[in-house]
Design a protein around this motif. Structure first.
Motif, short mmCIF file in Angstrom:
data_model
loop_
_atom_site.label_atom_id
_atom_site.label_comp_id
_atom_site.label_asym_id
_atom_site.label_seq_id
_atom_site.Cartn_x
_atom_site.Cartn_y
_atom_site.Cartn_z
N GLY A 30 -29.42 39.73 60.02
CA GLY A 30 -30.24 39.54 58.84
C GLY A 30 -31.38 38.58 59.07
N ASN A 31 -31.12 37.50 59.82
CA ASN A 31 -32.18 36.55 60.17
C ASN A 31 -33.24 37.21 61.05
OD1 ASN A 31 -29.47 34.32 60.66
ND2 ASN A 31 -30.79 34.30 58.85
N HIS A 248 -41.40 39.88 49.45
CA HIS A 248 -39.95 39.74 49.63
C HIS A 248 -39.36 41.05 50.15
CE1 HIS A 248 -40.79 36.18 47.22
NE2 HIS A 248 -39.65 35.71 47.69
N LEU A 249 -38.43 40.91 51.04
CA LEU A 249 -37.88 42.07 51.72
C LEU A 249 -36.42 42.30 51.35
CD1 LEU A 249 -36.09 40.76 54.37
CD2 LEU A 249 -38.42 40.22 55.03
N PRO A 250 -35.93 43.53 51.52
CA PRO A 250 -34.52 43.80 51.24
C PRO A 250 -33.62 43.09 52.23
CG PRO A 250 -35.57 45.69 52.27
CD PRO A 250 -36.66 44.72 51.97
N LEU A 251 -32.36 42.95 51.87
CA LEU A 251 -31.39 42.28 52.72
C LEU A 251 -30.57 43.30 53.50
CD1 LEU A 251 -30.05 39.63 50.17
CD2 LEU A 251 -31.99 39.41 51.76
N LEU A 252 -30.01 42.86 54.60
CA LEU A 252 -29.06 43.68 55.33
C LEU A 252 -27.66 43.35 54.82
CD1 LEU A 252 -30.30 43.56 59.05
CD2 LEU A 252 -30.99 45.08 57.18
N VAL A 253 -26.90 44.38 54.52
CA VAL A 253 -25.54 44.17 54.02
C VAL A 253 -24.57 44.99 54.86
CG1 VAL A 253 -26.30 43.69 51.67
CG2 VAL A 253 -25.77 46.04 52.32
N SER A 254 -23.33 44.56 54.89
CA SER A 254 -22.28 45.25 55.64
C SER A 254 -21.85 46.50 54.87
CB SER A 254 -21.10 44.31 55.84
OG SER A 254 -20.51 44.00 54.58
N PRO A 255 -21.09 47.39 55.51
CA PRO A 255 -20.64 48.61 54.82
C PRO A 255 -19.85 48.34 53.55
CG PRO A 255 -20.39 48.87 57.19
CD PRO A 255 -20.79 47.44 56.96
N ASP A 256 -19.22 47.16 53.44
CA ASP A 256 -18.49 46.84 52.22
C ASP A 256 -19.38 46.17 51.16
OD1 ASP A 256 -18.83 44.30 53.23
OD2 ASP A 256 -16.70 43.87 53.50
N GLY A 257 -20.70 46.10 51.43
CA GLY A 257 -21.64 45.57 50.46
C GLY A 257 -21.87 44.08 50.54
N ARG A 258 -21.27 43.43 51.52
CA ARG A 258 -21.40 41.97 51.66
C ARG A 258 -22.66 41.63 52.45
NH1 ARG A 258 -20.32 39.28 55.89
NH2 ARG A 258 -19.13 41.01 56.78
N ARG A 259 -23.42 40.68 51.94
CA ARG A 259 -24.62 40.23 52.64
C ARG A 259 -24.24 39.56 53.96
NH1 ARG A 259 -28.15 35.10 50.50
NH2 ARG A 259 -29.42 34.81 52.37
N ARG A 263 -22.06 32.07 57.73
CA ARG A 263 -20.77 31.55 57.29
C ARG A 263 -19.65 32.53 57.59
NH1 ARG A 263 -20.61 29.42 51.27
NH2 ARG A 263 -22.01 27.94 52.29
N ASP A 264 -19.93 33.81 57.43
CA ASP A 264 -18.92 34.83 57.68
C ASP A 264 -18.87 35.28 59.14
OD1 ASP A 264 -18.01 34.90 55.04
OD2 ASP A 264 -19.62 36.26 54.46
N ARG A 265 -19.66 34.60 59.99
CA ARG A 265 -19.65 34.86 61.44
C ARG A 265 -19.97 36.31 61.77
NH1 ARG A 265 -14.49 31.15 63.56
NH2 ARG A 265 -15.26 29.19 62.72
N ASP A 266 -20.98 36.82 61.09
CA ASP A 266 -21.41 38.17 61.41
C ASP A 266 -22.04 38.17 62.81
OD1 ASP A 266 -20.91 40.01 59.13
OD2 ASP A 266 -21.96 38.45 58.02
N LEU A 267 -22.15 39.35 63.36
CA LEU A 267 -22.63 39.53 64.73
C LEU A 267 -23.88 38.68 64.97
CD1 LEU A 267 -21.91 41.32 67.20
CD2 LEU A 267 -23.63 42.92 66.38
N ASP A 268 -23.77 37.70 65.89
CA ASP A 268 -24.90 36.79 66.08
C ASP A 268 -25.65 37.11 67.37
OD1 ASP A 268 -23.70 35.48 68.30
OD2 ASP A 268 -22.69 34.05 66.99
N ASP A 316 -31.67 47.23 49.48
CA ASP A 316 -30.92 46.61 50.57
C ASP A 316 -30.44 47.68 51.54
OD1 ASP A 316 -31.30 44.14 49.45
OD2 ASP A 316 -29.27 43.94 48.65
N ARG A 317 -30.31 47.30 52.80
CA ARG A 317 -29.92 48.24 53.85
C ARG A 317 -28.48 48.00 54.27
NH1 ARG A 317 -34.87 48.99 52.54
NH2 ARG A 317 -36.25 50.14 53.93
N ILE A 318 -27.70 49.05 54.26
CA ILE A 318 -26.33 48.97 54.76
C ILE A 318 -26.38 49.22 56.26
CG2 ILE A 318 -24.02 49.99 54.69
CD1 ILE A 318 -24.62 50.83 51.81
N VAL A 319 -25.88 48.26 57.03
CA VAL A 319 -25.90 48.38 58.49
C VAL A 319 -24.51 48.15 59.06
CG1 VAL A 319 -28.33 47.71 58.70
CG2 VAL A 319 -26.57 45.96 58.78
N ASP A 320 -24.18 48.90 60.07
CA ASP A 320 -22.94 48.70 60.82
C ASP A 320 -23.31 47.93 62.07
OD1 ASP A 320 -20.60 48.75 62.23
OD2 ASP A 320 -20.34 50.93 62.18
#
Length: 328
Positions: A30-31, A248-259, A263-268, A316-320
């Motif tokens: 997302g960053n 302002h741009l849309p956010l990337l969210v996980s398949p379950d809708g979580r931004r 903090r959630d240690r998403d793929l860095d 918002d974009r759902i990304v795997d």
């Protein structure tokens, strides 16, 4: 009054944007998405790109992440006209306290700030939620404290934060992607913090003072900061700075809708650098932005002629994230 010390920056007539991450951990997709779109937006306009580190919070931001963060952006293929000199970060908010103090004093001299002694518990009990996003609006309790009441609170050991008195005005602007926006500052924003009780200047004051002093003409960031824009516009006007164009741009969210978040240690980026290529990451993000029909390896500079906000849109974009590791 506000002392505007020159940063010896290039011609301010040239469009200028900034990417201003917080060095509180390794960046995630997302960053990188925000960094890439901010970079493409200003490069498509033939403008300058500035890198600034928003490291005001000493509890969350660590010096070790500063150069790592800049190196990760370099790995992706983004370059900088300002803020990255001789392999070192040039602009850090933690080094700009004097500028924020000057801005604060300007506002205080005009009678626009006041001490707030409310505790967190009192704020939660008394503040009303914002109608649209659930954020709490301060009820102005300390705005009308008498001198005797303030003295008594200070003598009791209370350390105040400092708030800005917002007017009963409607701030309107046209976002470069989301279109016309407006906010009633008094009822939808409320008097907000300029300096915390521990002396640390708040994000709203620091980012506004920096954008003004650094001649920023384009601000590209996630829509989660859209509601902050009216107060920043009003602050810029009070400090005598021109108002930039906001996109302002849309956010990337996980398949379950979580931004996606640190903090959630998403793929860095650390994992990405080990398991894939910068071109693959850029292509994945460009596809998510609507710039490519499919995720295929590409360098950021090759996307410049393809960039437009019409393609990016507002959804918002759902990304795997894990799927990215299969694309090289």
């Amino acid at each position: 009054m506000l002392q505007r010390k020159s940063l010896r920056l290039p011609n301010h007539k040239t469009p200028r944007a900034r990417f201003a991450p917080s060095p509180s951990g390794r960046m995630h997709l997302g960053n990188l998405f925000a960094a890439l779109l901010a970079w493409l937006d200003i490069r498509a306009l033939g403008g300058e790109m500035l890198l600034r580190m928003e490291d005001l919070d000493p509890d969350r931001c660590k010096p070790a992440y500063l150069d790592q963060l800049a190196d990760d952006l370099d790995w992706l293929g983004l370059d900088w006209d300002l803020g990255w000199q001789a392999g070192k970060v040039a602009y850090q908010q933690s080094h700009r306290t004097a500028q924020y103090e000057a801005a604060f004093e300007t506002l205080a001299h005009r009678g626009l700030v006041y001490p707030c002694f409310c505790t967190r518990k009192e704020l939660l009990a008394a503040s009303a939620p914002h109608a649209s996003d659930g954020a709490r609006v301060y009820n102005g309790h300390c705005r009308t404290l008498s001198a005797q009441e303030k003295t008594a609170l200070l003598e009791s050991g209370r350390r105040p934060a400092w708030r800005l008195k917002v007017p009963a005005e409607v701030i309107s602007f046209v976002d470069g992607n989301f279109g016309p926006q407006q906010q009633k500052l008094e009822s939808e924003c409320g008097d907000f913090i300029l300096r915390r009780s521990d002396g640390v200047y708040a994000y709203q004051l620091a980012v506004t003072a920096d954008d003004g002093a650094m001649g920023i003409t384009r601000v590209v960031r996630g829509w989660d900061l859209l509601s902050s824009t009216p107060r920043q516009i009003w602050l810029l006007e009070q400090l005598g700075y021109p108002v930039p164009t906001y996109c302002h741009l849309p956010l990337l969210v996980s398949p379950d809708g979580r931004r996606l978040s640190k903090r959630d240690r998403d793929l860095d980026v650390g994992v990405l650098r080990q398991k894939t290529t910068p071109e693959a990451v850029t292509g994945f993000l460009a596809h998510a932005a609507g710039l490519l029909a499919k995720p295929e390896p590409v360098h950021p500079r090759d996307l410049i002629p393809l960039f437009s906000w019409e393609k990016v849109g507002t959804q918002d974009r759902i990304v795997d994230s894990e799927a990215l590791l299969t694309h090289r």
